[in-house]
Design a protein around this motif. Sequence first.
Motif, PDB file in Angstrom:
ATOM      1  N   PRO A   1       0.624  -1.045   0.131  1.00  0.00           N
ATOM      2  CA  PRO A   1      -0.227   0.049  -0.060  1.00  0.00           C
ATOM      3  C   PRO A   1       0.873   1.284   0.009  1.00  0.00           C
ATOM      4  CG  PRO A   1      -0.052  -1.050   2.265  1.00  0.00           C
ATOM      5  CD  PRO A   1       0.783  -1.964   1.197  1.00  0.00           C
ATOM      6  N   ALA A   2       0.458   2.110  -0.869  1.00  0.00           N
ATOM      7  CA  ALA A   2       1.244   3.501  -1.018  1.00  0.00           C
ATOM      8  C   ALA A   2       0.427   4.391   0.068  1.00  0.00           C
ATOM      9  CB  ALA A   2       0.811   4.152  -2.176  1.00  0.00           C
ATOM     10  N   ARG A   3       1.366   5.766   0.116  1.00  0.00           N
ATOM     11  CA  ARG A   3       0.912   6.500   1.387  1.00  0.00           C
ATOM     12  C   ARG A   3      -0.649   7.023   1.046  1.00  0.00           C
ATOM     13  NH1 ARG A   3       5.327  11.190   2.774  1.00  0.00           N
ATOM     14  NH2 ARG A   3       6.699   9.695   4.031  1.00  0.00           N
TER      15      ARG A   3
ATOM     16  N   GLU B   1      -2.937   5.147  -0.545  1.00  0.00           N
ATOM     17  CA  GLU B   1      -3.813   4.000   0.076  1.00  0.00           C
ATOM     18  C   GLU B   1      -4.099   4.112   1.415  1.00  0.00           C
ATOM     19  OE1 GLU B   1      -3.864   0.557  -2.862  1.00  0.00           O
ATOM     20  OE2 GLU B   1      -1.716   1.207  -2.565  1.00  0.00           O
ATOM     21  N   ILE B   2      -3.035   4.231   2.389  1.00  0.00           N
ATOM     22  CA  ILE B   2      -3.022   4.183   3.667  1.00  0.00           C
ATOM     23  C   ILE B   2      -3.886   5.365   4.001  1.00  0.00           C
ATOM     24  CG2 ILE B   2      -1.650   4.662   5.860  1.00  0.00           C
ATOM     25  CD1 ILE B   2       0.696   3.102   4.328  1.00  0.00           C
ATOM     26  N   GLY B   3      -3.710   6.750   3.446  1.00  0.00           N
ATOM     27  CA  GLY B   3      -4.471   7.811   3.914  1.00  0.00           C
ATOM     28  C   GLY B   3      -5.879   7.674   3.782  1.00  0.00           C
ATOM     29  N   HIS B   4      -6.414   7.317   2.303  1.00  0.00           N
ATOM     30  CA  HIS B   4      -7.726   7.289   2.011  1.00  0.00           C
ATOM     31  C   HIS B   4      -8.177   6.020   2.875  1.00  0.00           C
ATOM     32  CE1 HIS B   4      -7.936   9.408  -2.106  1.00  0.00           C
ATOM     33  NE2 HIS B   4      -7.095   9.785  -1.199  1.00  0.00           N
ATOM     34  N   GLY B   5      -7.620   4.956   3.171  1.00  0.00           N
ATOM     35  CA  GLY B   5      -8.407   4.251   4.180  1.00  0.00           C
ATOM     36  C   GLY B   5      -8.509   4.509   5.353  1.00  0.00           C
ATOM     37  N   MET B   6      -7.555   5.354   5.835  1.00  0.00           N
ATOM     38  CA  MET B   6      -7.799   5.917   7.183  1.00  0.00           C
ATOM     39  C   MET B   6      -8.975   6.936   7.372  1.00  0.00           C
ATOM     40  SD  MET B   6      -7.275   6.112  10.466  1.00  0.00           S
ATOM     41  CE  MET B   6      -5.729   4.986  10.426  1.00  0.00           C
ATOM     42  N   LEU B   7      -9.265   7.775   6.312  1.00  0.00           N
ATOM     43  CA  LEU B   7     -10.367   8.645   6.055  1.00  0.00           C
ATOM     44  C   LEU B   7     -11.548   7.900   6.051  1.00  0.00           C
ATOM     45  CD1 LEU B   7      -9.594  11.015   3.107  1.00  0.00           C
ATOM     46  CD2 LEU B   7      -9.596  11.571   5.454  1.00  0.00           C
ATOM     47  N   ALA B   8     -11.822   6.810   5.372  1.00  0.00           N
ATOM     48  CA  ALA B   8     -13.108   6.035   5.706  1.00  0.00           C
ATOM     49  C   ALA B   8     -12.906   5.206   6.914  1.00  0.00           C
ATOM     50  CB  ALA B   8     -12.893   4.611   4.376  1.00  0.00           C
ATOM     51  N   GLU B   9     -11.841   4.898   7.543  1.00  0.00           N
ATOM     52  CA  GLU B   9     -12.092   4.109   8.893  1.00  0.00           C
ATOM     53  C   GLU B   9     -12.488   5.138   9.958  1.00  0.00           C
ATOM     54  OE1 GLU B   9      -8.539   2.684  11.967  1.00  0.00           O
ATOM     55  OE2 GLU B   9      -8.449   1.791   9.938  1.00  0.00           O
ATOM     56  N   ARG B  10     -11.934   6.471   9.783  1.00  0.00           N
ATOM     57  CA  ARG B  10     -12.299   7.203  10.869  1.00  0.00           C
ATOM     58  C   ARG B  10     -13.777   7.730  10.694  1.00  0.00           C
ATOM     59  NH1 ARG B  10      -7.618  11.561  10.987  1.00  0.00           N
ATOM     60  NH2 ARG B  10      -8.809  12.304  12.948  1.00  0.00           N
ATOM     61  N   ALA B  11     -14.357   7.774   9.325  1.00  0.00           N
ATOM     62  CA  ALA B  11     -15.715   8.025   9.162  1.00  0.00           C
ATOM     63  C   ALA B  11     -16.690   6.989   9.813  1.00  0.00           C
ATOM     64  CB  ALA B  11     -15.957   8.061   7.723  1.00  0.00           C
ATOM     65  N   LEU B  12     -16.208   5.901   9.822  1.00  0.00           N
ATOM     66  CA  LEU B  12     -17.185   4.552  10.239  1.00  0.00           C
ATOM     67  C   LEU B  12     -16.998   4.439  11.856  1.00  0.00           C
ATOM     68  CD1 LEU B  12     -16.678   2.344   7.146  1.00  0.00           C
ATOM     69  CD2 LEU B  12     -18.587   3.572   7.895  1.00  0.00           C
ATOM     70  N   GLN B  13     -15.708   4.521  12.521  1.00  0.00           N
ATOM     71  CA  GLN B  13     -15.347   4.316  13.693  1.00  0.00           C
ATOM     72  C   GLN B  13     -16.249   4.785  14.794  1.00  0.00           C
ATOM     73  OE1 GLN B  13     -12.080   2.754  15.003  1.00  0.00           O
ATOM     74  NE2 GLN B  13     -13.725   2.568  16.694  1.00  0.00           N
ATOM     75  N   GLY B  14     -17.122   5.804  14.772  1.00  0.00           N
ATOM     76  CA  GLY B  14     -17.949   6.482  15.392  1.00  0.00           C
ATOM     77  C   GLY B  14     -19.166   5.693  15.657  1.00  0.00           C
ATOM     78  N   MET B  15     -19.407   5.008  14.458  1.00  0.00           N
ATOM     79  CA  MET B  15     -20.883   4.182  14.592  1.00  0.00           C
ATOM     80  C   MET B  15     -20.661   2.854  14.743  1.00  0.00           C
ATOM     81  SD  MET B  15     -23.148   6.465  13.982  1.00  0.00           S
ATOM     82  CE  MET B  15     -22.116   7.703  15.039  1.00  0.00           C
TER      83      MET B  15
END
Length: 512
Positions: A407-409, A411-425
């Motif tokens: 994974p490139a930077r 992919e890691i960054g975009h994955g974390m955007l999605a992870e943080r979006a879902l984390q709270g629910m």
Amino acid sequence: MSKATIREVEIAPGKILSIETGRLAKQAGGAVVVRLGDTMVLCTAVLNSEAREGQSFFPLTVDYREKFSAGGKIPGGFIKREGRSTDKETLTSRLIDRSLRPLFPENFRNEVQIICTVMSADEENDGDVISGVGASAALLLAGAPFDGPIAQVRVGRVEGEYVVNPTFEQLKSSDINLVIAGKLDAIVMVEGEMDEVSEEDMLGALSAGHETIKVLCQAQIDLVADFGGAKTFEYTTIELPDGVVEKVRAHAADDLEKHILQPYSKETFYGGIADLKAATVTHFLGDGEDAVEETEEGWTKSDIKKAVGKVESDVMRELIMRDGRRIDGRGLTDVRDIWTEVGLLPRVHGSAVFTRGETQVISSVTLGTGKDVQPVDQIFTTEDKPFFLHYSFPPFSVGEARFLRGPARREIGHGMLAERALQGMIPSQEEFPYTIRINADVLESNGSSSMASVCSGSMAMMDAGVPLKKPVSGIAMGLVSDGKRNAILTDILGTEDHLGDMDFKLTGTRDG
């Protein structure tokens, strides 16, 4: 011993952030030590004196690294030396890069390297946002031609009060965790997560953060003045020859506008632009045996193609601001057609496909036990993760063929955007004691695959029986502005991201 120049700022009652230069790493172009509490980060900036021949992009590299020794720790595992960057280090590097990159001259091509190393780490203050302050100060001292200084702060809200650069303990009870970067007169980058806050609360957090940013920017200016001024850095930008854009505009602008106004698909759009570039090159340089290497004015094939790209951007931006018409025919507020399907993959715990226009992501969910958590071995945190999302962007998703790597930077960054979006629910471990892994695989991409990952990931978890508190979705917004006219774009395309002035990804529930 070398004498240090220090500036201190009280960012909260009793909380002092200091910026020091002149004592460490003096052979770097610029070097500062930023300190908050007992957390100290050494930030250096080095600029190459000449641009690399043939360089077609701005080669800025930012590396943020956390030394385990900074926290009095030894790395776990068999190899007792820091290895490849952790996700935290990669994400922090991207935060600094995104804040600084837009502020350099458009055609600046000299290589710039920024290295931020955490040298001391306490248990209260993170090293990430203060590294953004240090990187900016180091660039100022090096004489870098960027429209700075900038500063980064983290804003939290504890018991209804905004807190700038909250401690780790304060963040546990905060409903906002927002990283803001800005200049004296503007905000340039925002990233964070909130607990379904309102627009009014979000604006309040931005305002509170920017007030401290202004003070930190002024402190950098004063530091450079106290130090005796910045170094002189001479450079030249890579500009197109005089007159080529105007001549190309006169020849090709009408054809470009006609092409843009045709019915849109990504393949035919880019194919048509390539044909127009080739036809424009032929017009100026000739064809076949009559072709020449350059025009009488000295314009080369590369110059002409770049000029076509500039005219193309101008035409598209003008259509948006003048007529409110986008390259795929949509109005400013229109969202592309959406189709979805759940349960597509029979042998996984949950799956969903989300397609918005020519962007498509399939997400699969795997449920595991406590043994499957993601171990975390870092200096600021060692808390294992029972929920994580892995985002993949294979080359076929944009019609390309290239080697598969890790994974490139991005992919890691975009994955974390999605992870943080879902984390709270995600339900608590007491309510749902499973480890949850989401694989978000991009199958097609033309604008905001990370936001499509949020949508498909949310549906895939519901398909797997995860009792989400609420569904989550995301969309990418854009802006095109000439200083007098402003057009806000809903659900941007890849081309609109490239030619526009902002890419703002926003996720939420129905309630915030």
